[in-house]
Write a protein that holds these residues in place. Structure first.
Motif, mmCIF file in Angstrom:
data_model
loop_
_atom_site.group_PDB
_atom_site.id
_atom_site.type_symbol
_atom_site.label_atom_id
_atom_site.label_comp_id
_atom_site.label_asym_id
_atom_site.label_seq_id
_atom_site.Cartn_x
_atom_site.Cartn_y
_atom_site.Cartn_z
ATOM 1 N N GLY A 336 -3.649 -12.222 6.807
ATOM 2 C CA GLY A 336 -4.223 -12.216 8.163
ATOM 3 C C GLY A 336 -3.421 -13.002 9.172
ATOM 4 N N THR A 337 -2.401 -13.739 8.712
ATOM 5 C CA THR A 337 -1.619 -14.533 9.655
ATOM 6 C C THR A 337 -0.479 -13.719 10.254
ATOM 7 O OG1 THR A 337 -0.319 -15.426 7.827
ATOM 8 C CG2 THR A 337 -2.190 -16.738 8.580
ATOM 9 N N LYS A 338 -0.245 -12.521 9.731
ATOM 10 C CA LYS A 338 0.578 -11.526 10.418
ATOM 11 C C LYS A 338 -0.397 -10.441 10.866
ATOM 12 C CE LYS A 338 5.001 -11.592 7.884
ATOM 13 N NZ LYS A 338 6.059 -11.068 8.734
ATOM 14 N N ARG A 339 -0.001 -9.648 11.851
ATOM 15 C CA ARG A 339 -0.888 -8.579 12.334
ATOM 16 C C ARG A 339 -1.215 -7.625 11.179
ATOM 17 N NH1 ARG A 339 -2.069 -3.547 13.743
ATOM 18 N NH2 ARG A 339 -2.174 -3.052 15.963
ATOM 19 N N GLN A 340 -2.483 -7.319 11.043
ATOM 20 C CA GLN A 340 -2.949 -6.415 9.995
ATOM 21 C C GLN A 340 -2.481 -4.981 10.267
ATOM 22 O OE1 GLN A 340 -5.695 -6.493 7.155
ATOM 23 N NE2 GLN A 340 -4.128 -4.923 7.013
ATOM 24 N N PRO A 341 -1.608 -4.396 9.425
ATOM 25 C CA PRO A 341 -1.321 -2.970 9.602
ATOM 26 C C PRO A 341 -2.440 -2.135 8.976
ATOM 27 C CG PRO A 341 0.489 -4.125 8.490
ATOM 28 C CD PRO A 341 -0.718 -5.014 8.442
ATOM 29 N N LEU A 342 -2.773 -1.046 9.633
ATOM 30 C CA LEU A 342 -3.742 -0.105 9.054
ATOM 31 C C LEU A 342 -2.958 1.074 8.510
ATOM 32 C CD1 LEU A 342 -6.640 -0.076 11.658
ATOM 33 C CD2 LEU A 342 -6.312 -1.545 9.663
ATOM 34 N N ASP A 343 -3.323 1.528 7.320
ATOM 35 C CA ASP A 343 -2.486 2.561 6.712
ATOM 36 C C ASP A 343 -3.259 3.811 6.341
ATOM 37 O OD1 ASP A 343 -3.446 1.190 4.011
ATOM 38 O OD2 ASP A 343 -2.386 3.018 3.444
ATOM 39 N N THR A 344 -2.506 4.891 6.251
ATOM 40 C CA THR A 344 -3.005 6.142 5.678
ATOM 41 C C THR A 344 -1.980 6.548 4.635
ATOM 42 O OG1 THR A 344 -4.028 6.698 7.792
ATOM 43 C CG2 THR A 344 -3.735 8.513 6.221
ATOM 44 N N ASN A 345 -2.306 6.316 3.390
ATOM 45 C CA ASN A 345 -1.413 6.651 2.257
ATOM 46 C C ASN A 345 -0.094 5.879 2.242
ATOM 47 O OD1 ASN A 345 -3.260 8.521 1.322
ATOM 48 N ND2 ASN A 345 -2.404 10.125 2.652
ATOM 49 N N TYR A 346 -0.104 4.644 2.753
ATOM 50 C CA TYR A 346 1.153 3.874 2.754
ATOM 51 C C TYR A 346 1.596 3.540 1.331
ATOM 52 C CZ TYR A 346 4.456 0.042 3.492
ATOM 53 O OH TYR A 346 5.573 -0.757 3.461
ATOM 54 N N PHE A 347 0.761 2.860 0.573
ATOM 55 C CA PHE A 347 1.176 2.474 -0.783
ATOM 56 C C PHE A 347 1.359 3.702 -1.673
ATOM 57 C CE2 PHE A 347 -0.871 -1.574 0.636
ATOM 58 C CZ PHE A 347 0.285 -2.321 0.661
ATOM 59 N N GLU A 348 0.529 4.719 -1.470
ATOM 60 C CA GLU A 348 0.646 5.962 -2.247
ATOM 61 C C GLU A 348 2.033 6.595 -2.055
ATOM 62 O OE1 GLU A 348 -1.864 5.033 -0.429
ATOM 63 O OE2 GLU A 348 -3.787 5.525 -1.382
#
Ligand code: N01
Length: 561
Positions: A336-348
């Motif tokens: 949380g100390t860096k901006r939270q990225p929101l992902d759609t299938n990033y790790f996948e």
């Protein structure tokens, strides 16, 4: 048309304009509407792009969409606009947000007062006339009583100082300067540098098209699913029926969202209880996990570790190859100390055969860009296209680039060499009649931006109206109020985990940039900050100094507390 002191514009006024606004994004557009249509001022806007939209005009990389829920990522000042506009998704794509802003420009007839394709290169205050002269790269030089840089916090691209960048024979694009007709990745070997919020959106999209994608990661990121999709029409209907309530709640909230921390310490919960809460936030998607988590998350490393552990387990459960999963797991900074990225299938995406990860700490950092690709850890990766997703010289960069010179010839870029100094993130001592919208030391990037933009625009408008009513010529932050505000901004953030992380919030992404926390993380969030700004105004603009009737006129000083 009247001037800022309520006199007819023709009555000996020396200025070409009452106000010059720089930038025609969310903030500049509303500022123009507000000063021109509420106060009847003579205003012009200089915009470097050929259209309105700011961020949404420039950032056209694949996957670009907003990370805030669309029903609150919009103007809320006009009830009819709220009712008539319909968003297609929870997080609309860049082109839809741009269409919305173009619609607003038409609806409020803004374009006649915007000069497109003109980049401001110099903004100079004249001590004798107490007017600003604003110059553009197209040769304009206009004088104005007020100057309002509405240049955004994330608009100066960070081109990484990597050796050999210009030697690359293929195509190279920074995500924030994306070609308007798109980029075709078909059958191409693509490399992307960076794994911030931008890259997290772009990587899954590029991987679908490219023959091969190599991701060059310097620091892994904690990602949470966006859970984008169509919004249930019944939910939209209910929100539209309750927009007064929505507006009030986001204005009073901590971050400008309908989200609140859980009023409990995670360390006081049982593992079962907190796992249930984490699952709820994870399933909700969006910023809930970041901004509506347990209240000790930003303050206690031990608490933060418990929360971060949940996200680390998620990465390991999604990424098939354990070595890749380890590389993708953040270990060097609190969640949380860096901006939270929101992902759609990033790790996948890292399970795909055409995607490879080159991690700086385990595979070796980028050494240089060669004519044929990128060399990292002693190995050359041949590429046809390089995507540079290395972010921005955040918050101070856009203002320092304007060539601002204030009273007595002082230069903002020099005065801010050790970090920004402002009063409330709205005004700067030595720079009379210059207001910044969502500037450094205001909540800005730590909030849902339109909420903070509207608050600043409305405060500035009311301040200028006050000056007009009282025949005041200049307003300027007092050095004492500015120092006290800077000390307060630092004191508040020093009680959190934020300063220890190498983030762009700390200026740590730019070589040589002073390490200062750039936004304001007030103890009561944007709601508390709004109340503070209102109180300053109610107390006769406490901490500001006014002059009237030009040089030699009466000086009204309103001391800081
Ligand atoms: O930029 P970033 P961004 N060599 O600075 C890496 C907003 N936004 O464009 O973490 C190699 O976050 C750097 O590594 P590190 C949002 O506020 C909004 O992604 O510094 N790598 C990092 O991985 C966001 O926070 C939306 O070690 C280098 C990456 O590049 C802000 O924009 C959508 C490097 C840069 O990440 C910026 O995001 C997207 C180098 N020399 C973004 N220099 C919305 O939804 C940097 N890196 C509205």
């Amino acid at each position: 048309m009247t001037n800022v002191q309520g006199q007819p514009q023709t009555a000996g006024a020396k200025a070409d304009f009452d106000a010059v606004i720089i930038g025609a994004g969310f903030s500049g557009m509303y500022m123009l509407h507000s000063l021109r249509d509420k106060l009847d001022l003579n205003v012009t806007v200089f915009e470097a792009g050929d259209g309105v939209g700011g961020t949404w005009y420039w950032n056209r990389y694949p996957g670009a969409r907003c990370d805030s829920d669309s029903y609150i990522y919009c103007y809320t000042f006009d009830k009819n606009l709220l009712q008539e506009w319909n968003w297609s998704e929870r997080y609309p794509e860049q082109d839809e947000i741009l269409r919305y802003l173009e619609h607003c420009a038409e609806r409020f007839d803004l374009k006649p007062d915007i000069q497109f394709g003109k980049r401001v290169v110099e903004v100079v205050f004249d001590d004798d006339t107490e007017l600003w002269t604003v110059r553009t790269d197209k040769g304009d030089a206009v004088r104005a009583r007020f100057v309002i840089p509405a240049v955004g916090a994330l608009s100066t691209a960070n081109m990484p100082p990597i050796k050999g960048l210009s030697s690359f024979k293929g195509k190279c694009y920074h995500t924030s300067q994306w070609p308007h007709d798109g980029v075709d990745f078909t059958a191409k070997r693509v490399g992307i540098i960076g794994t911030g919020a931008t890259a997290v959106q772009a990587i899954p999209e590029i991987a679908q098209q490219a023959k091969h994608l190599t991701v060059f990661q310097r620091t892994p990121n904690f990602c949470v699913p966006a859970r984008n999709g169509r919004v249930d029409p019944e939910v939209t209907k209910a929100r539209k029926a309750d927009y007064d309530g929505v507006r009030q709640r986001i204005k009073d909230s901590f971050f400008g969202f309908e989200l609140n921390f859980i009023p409990k310490a995670v360390l006081e919960t049982t593992p079962e209880e907190r796992e249930q809460e984490f699952d709820k936030m994870w399933d909700a998607g969006g910023f809930a996990f970041w901004l509506a988590n347990y209240q000790d998350m930003f303050f206690s490393k031990e608490a933060n570790d418990v929360i971060a552990d949940y996200l680390k387990r998620k990465i390991r459960s999604v990424v098939n190859d354990p070595v890749t999963a380890e590389k993708l797991t953040p270990k060097t900074y609190p969640y949380g100390t860096k901006r939270q990225p929101l992902d759609t299938n990033y790790f996948e995406t890292f399970n795909k055969k055409n995607v490879a990860l080159v991690d700086a700490s385990t595979d070796g950092p980028i050494e240089e860009i060669t004519p044929n690709g990128i060399r990292a850890g002693g190995k050359e990766y041949p590429l046809d296209i390089i995507v540079i997703a290395t972010g921005f010289d955040a918050m101070t960069g856009p203002l320092k680039n304007l060539g601002i010179n204030g009273r007595d010839g002082r230069a903002l870029a020099q005065e801010w060499e050790d970090g920004p100094q402002t009063y409330l993130g709205l005004a700067i001592a030595g720079y009379p009649n210059l207001f910044t919208i969502t500037g450094p030391q205001s909540p800005s990037v730590l909030s849902n931006m339109p909420v903070s933009i509207e608050q600043h625009v409305e405060w500035i408008t009311e301040c200028i109206a006050h000056m007009r009513r009282n025949k005041l010529t200049t307003i300027e932050a007092s050095p004492q109020a500015q120092d006290e505000w800077g000390a307060h901004v630092a004191e508040v953030v020093n009680s959190t985990l934020m300063p220890g992380t190498n983030s762009w919030y700390m200026g740590a992404n730019i070589e040589g940039k002073p390490r200062r926390f750039l936004p304001y993380l007030g103890p009561e969030g944007v709601g508390g900050y709004r109340r503070k700004c209102a109180e300053v105004a109610e107390k006769g603009y406490e901490g500001f100094v006014f002059t009237s009737q030009g040089q030699g006129g009466t000086v009204h000083t309103i001391a800081a507390e």
